[in-house]
Motif scaffolding. Structure first.
Motif, PDB file in Angstrom:
ATOM      1  N   ASP A  69       0.873  -1.176   0.000  1.00  0.00           N
ATOM      2  CA  ASP A  69       0.000   0.000   0.000  1.00  0.00           C
ATOM      3  C   ASP A  69       0.907   1.223   0.000  1.00  0.00           C
ATOM      4  O   ASP A  69       1.723   1.393   0.915  1.00  0.00           O
ATOM      5  CB  ASP A  69      -0.916  -0.015   1.233  1.00  0.00           C
ATOM      6  N   THR A 196      -1.905  -1.350  -3.693  1.00  0.00           N
ATOM      7  CA  THR A 196      -3.021  -0.422  -3.531  1.00  0.00           C
ATOM      8  C   THR A 196      -2.494   1.010  -3.600  1.00  0.00           C
ATOM      9  O   THR A 196      -1.543   1.365  -2.898  1.00  0.00           O
ATOM     10  CB  THR A 196      -3.738  -0.653  -2.189  1.00  0.00           C
ATOM     11  N   SER A 215     -11.649   0.548  -4.151  1.00  0.00           N
ATOM     12  CA  SER A 215     -12.102   0.419  -2.769  1.00  0.00           C
ATOM     13  C   SER A 215     -13.571   0.807  -2.670  1.00  0.00           C
ATOM     14  O   SER A 215     -14.136   1.405  -3.588  1.00  0.00           O
ATOM     15  CB  SER A 215     -11.253   1.295  -1.847  1.00  0.00           C
ATOM     16  N   SER A 216     -14.205   0.482  -1.539  1.00  0.00           N
ATOM     17  CA  SER A 216     -15.630   0.751  -1.380  1.00  0.00           C
ATOM     18  C   SER A 216     -15.951   2.246  -1.445  1.00  0.00           C
ATOM     19  O   SER A 216     -17.032   2.638  -1.886  1.00  0.00           O
ATOM     20  CB  SER A 216     -16.124   0.173  -0.047  1.00  0.00           C
ATOM     21  N   ARG A 220      -9.313   4.523  -3.503  1.00  0.00           N
ATOM     22  CA  ARG A 220      -8.114   3.710  -3.707  1.00  0.00           C
ATOM     23  C   ARG A 220      -8.420   2.640  -4.746  1.00  0.00           C
ATOM     24  O   ARG A 220      -9.583   2.244  -4.935  1.00  0.00           O
ATOM     25  CB  ARG A 220      -7.665   3.032  -2.411  1.00  0.00           C
ATOM     26  N   THR A 222      -6.802  -1.243  -6.103  1.00  0.00           N
ATOM     27  CA  THR A 222      -5.858  -2.333  -5.845  1.00  0.00           C
ATOM     28  C   THR A 222      -5.629  -3.117  -7.132  1.00  0.00           C
ATOM     29  O   THR A 222      -6.585  -3.582  -7.773  1.00  0.00           O
ATOM     30  CB  THR A 222      -6.388  -3.273  -4.751  1.00  0.00           C
TER      31      THR A 222
END
Length: 473
Positions: A69, A196, A215-216, A220, A222
């Motif tokens: 990350d 990420t 991401s939710s 971000r 991944t």
């Protein structure tokens, strides 16, 4: 790596310290208590001729699973490295190479492991000893600001910060700046690398893109990459930035291509990027079947890195190094250096000499410069006679001119000695015989003599090991 931009002076890794071990209970997947494992600590260093402290002993890595990350704004890197390995002795403790980053926790086969740091050496002591032949899984969680390694010539390697992200370059020691591992070319493994990054950036790595997931909260993304063929750690890369992505169409003939180019650079390099499939196919005709599942490139801005590097399946370039000869050089490394990897750093001419000779073949076929002319130009350069290519005097000269051009001259002398038919058969056969493995200079000289039926000791003595320039080329 290309000679015009390559490392010229490299300092050996610092001496490392490893803890001794006490007898512990064996653990290798067999029922507990089947026998006592009186383990000892694995060696600190793989005893490389030039980097004796680099790498480690007592185990062979089979697979790396890296979850990274990265925040370009803070230059903060967080990571979890799950390393699957097979013990080559009873182990009470073992070492990974890791530069700078802070270790937060470590486990071996799910149980907490004691952690000790000494310079670039990370020592893990498992709760139970690992039996010789046992397969184990070490998980290390770490984070921090990656520290760039710089040699005495101010050449940078490791996790390099760029204008909009980062690029990771590992030759010969830089890979330990971004993940723990057995960082010696003699221990190759397969890789899964997941990265990420902030939304709007792309993370590119070796092998194949398995997935791309936001991401939710949408802030971000991944990216998950897999290298199914074994890879030396110094050939692993991650590129993070605002890239223009080029992919070959599904079902297109030839080797699939995935290329990532910095958006500010893309308008100026598109013509050469379009030649990647053509030059890959040309290389296949010269060197044999392509050894990996895809090809391509990562092209960064001038100044983002100091050199081009043959990172496996997807070489890294800067705009100023992205020219046809350098592209051919790094493509040739996919066979010579990436698939057939030097057994130790002393054998690196087997990588650079072959890639330089590929340039000479390209110049002859595409630019009407005969190979013999390239040979004579190299022969006339005093820089190419500073030391023998197969016996560099010290680590600081690991990637000096003789490794490249005198290495290529050696191949031309082999060609003249055995004839074109045998020579090109040797080029292809050498790549096939040691595909996805490691090889030494002795392996090569014995292979050539076996395939050609000729005693070439006098040739090796002059061109690989001789101290001075012969009177005649």
């Amino acid at each position: 790596m290309h000679p015009r931009l390559g490392l010229r002076s490299l300092a050996p890794a610092a001496a490392l310290i490893v803890l001794g071990g006490a007898p512990m209970t064996g653990m290798d997947g067999h029922p507990a208590g089947t026998r006592e494992a009186h383990g000892t600590a694995g060696a600190a260093g793989a005893r490389d001729p030039y980097f004796p402290a680099l790498g480690n002993g007592g185990y062979d890595v089979r697979h790396y699973t890296l979850a990274l990350d990265y925040d370009p704004a803070s230059h903060r890197l967080g990571g979890t490295a799950a390393i699957t390995a097979r013990a080559s002795q009873d182990l009470s403790a073992f070492n990974f190479d890791l530069h700078g980053l802070a270790v937060r926790s470590a486990t071996v086969d799910g149980a907490p492991a004691a952690v000790t740091r000494a310079g670039d050496e990370l020592t893990l002591r498992p709760a139970r000893a690992i039996r010789d032949g046992g397969v184990f899984r070490a998980v290390v969680r770490y984070d921090g600001t990656p520290r760039t390694l710089t040699d005495s010539g101010d050449t940078r390697e490791g996790w390099l910060r760029t204008a909009d992200g980062a690029i990771a370059l590992g030759q010969p020691q830089g890979s330990m700046t971004w993940f723990p591992g057995n960082h010696h070319p003699g221990d190759k493994a397969t890789f899964d690398i997941t990265v990420t990054v902030p939304e709007g950036l792309t993370a590119v790595s070796n092998g194949e893109l398995r997935s791309q997931r936001p991401s939710s909260d949408g802030r971000r993304t991944t990216f998950a990459w897999r290298s199914a063929q074994p890879m030396a750690t110094y050939l692993a890369t991650v590129g993070i930035g605002a890239y223009d992505i080029t992919r070959s169409r599904p079902g297109a003939p030839g080797v699939p291509v995935y290329a990532a180019v910095d958006r500010t650079v893309a308008p100026r390099v598109g013509e050469l990027l379009d030649r990647v499939p053509e030059l890959t196919d040309w290389s296949v005709r010269k060197f044999g079947p392509y050894p990996f599942s895809s090809t391509g490139a990562i092209v960064e801005r001038e100044g983002d890195a100091d050199y081009a590097l043959e990172t496996q399946s997807r070489s890294v370039f800067t705009e100023d190094s992205f020219d046809p000869a350098t592209l051919v050089h790094e493509l040739a490394h996919q066979w010579y250096g990436d698939s057939v990897t030097p057994r130790t750093w002393r054998d690196v001419w087997l990588s650079e000499g072959f890639a330089t000779y590929a340039e000479w073949l390209y110049l002859e076929e595409f630019e009407d410069v005969p190979v013999r002319e390239s040979f004579e130009d190299a022969f006339g350069s005093d820089d190419n006679w500073a030391f023998p290519p197969a016996d560099q005097p010290e680590a600081g000269q690991l990637l000096g001119d003789p490794v490249y051009e005198r290495g290529a001259m050696t191949l031309q002398k082999v060609r003249e000695a055995v004839g074109d038919t045998t020579f090109f058969s040797v080029l292809r056969g050498w790549a096939e015989t040691h595909r996805h493995g490691n090889a030494s200079t002795q392996d090569f000289t014995e292979y050539v003599e076996r395939e050609s039926g000729k005693d070439l000791r006098a040739l090796w003595d002059v061109w690989l090991y001789g101290d001075g320039r012969p009177e005649r080329p």
